[in-house]
Design a protein around this motif. Structure first.
Motif, PDB file in Angstrom:
ATOM      1  N   SER A  17       0.832  -1.204   0.000  1.00 36.02           N
ATOM      2  CA  SER A  17       0.000   0.000   0.000  1.00 36.02           C
ATOM      3  C   SER A  17       0.867   1.254   0.000  1.00 36.02           C
ATOM      4  O   SER A  17       2.000   1.248   0.489  1.00 36.02           O
ATOM      5  CB  SER A  17      -0.897   0.035   1.238  1.00 36.02           C
ATOM      6  N   ARG A  19       0.112   5.813   0.167  1.00 26.00           N
ATOM      7  CA  ARG A  19      -0.846   6.914   0.242  1.00 26.00           C
ATOM      8  C   ARG A  19      -0.223   8.158  -0.374  1.00 26.00           C
ATOM      9  O   ARG A  19       0.813   8.625   0.077  1.00 26.00           O
ATOM     10  CB  ARG A  19      -1.246   7.190   1.683  1.00 26.00           C
ATOM     11  N   TYR A  78      -6.224  13.129  -1.300  1.00 21.31           N
ATOM     12  CA  TYR A  78      -5.405  11.967  -0.991  1.00 21.31           C
ATOM     13  C   TYR A  78      -5.833  10.784  -1.862  1.00 21.31           C
ATOM     14  O   TYR A  78      -6.991  10.687  -2.275  1.00 21.31           O
ATOM     15  CB  TYR A  78      -5.556  11.595   0.486  1.00 21.31           C
ATOM     16  N   GLN A  80      -5.439   6.703  -1.381  1.00 17.54           N
ATOM     17  CA  GLN A  80      -4.998   5.513  -0.676  1.00 17.54           C
ATOM     18  C   GLN A  80      -4.997   4.356  -1.662  1.00 17.54           C
ATOM     19  O   GLN A  80      -6.044   4.022  -2.233  1.00 17.54           O
ATOM     20  CB  GLN A  80      -5.924   5.203   0.499  1.00 17.54           C
TER      21      GLN A  80
END
Length: 117
Positions: A17, A19, A78, A80
């Motif tokens: 992951s 961000r 943002y 994610q």
């Protein structure tokens, strides 16, 4: 004029992951839509996700269920990104737009995302 500055890119393993963050400055009162595009090597830029001032989101089919776009006030957006795949490798650009439809009015300088083991 609006200035967009991205941060948060980097190298991540498949399944990982990241961000991404973007901060807008300048004539932010004109911003309606904030979002993200990406450009992979040898390919055209493509829309990843957008979010309107009222919170309506739009995603590319290739990222639905894995990426989530969010917005904080008029000037921060943002992305994610979960369950990243090698095909997500690209330069990611923050964009903004005054109108409800159409292409971006302004682009950030881009941030590199590399998904590789």
């Amino acid at each position: 004029q609006v200035q967009l500055v991205e941060s948060g890119g980097g190298l991540v393993q498949p399944g990982g992951s990241l961000r991404l963050s973007c901060a807008a400055s300048g004539s932010i009162f004109s911003i309606n839509v904030l979002g993200w595009y990406r450009q992979a090597p040898g390919k055209q830029r493509e829309l990843v996700a957008t979010i309107t001032r009222s919170g309506i989101t739009n995603y590319a089919d290739s990222v639905k269920g894995r990426f989530t776009i969010s917005r904080e006030n008029r000037k921060n957006v943002y992305l994610q990104m979960n369950s990243l795949k090698p095909e997500d490798t690209a330069v990611y650009y923050c964009i903004c737009r005054a109108g409800d439809v159409g292409g971006p009015d302004y682009w950030g300088q881009g941030t590199q995302v590399t998904v590789s083991s």
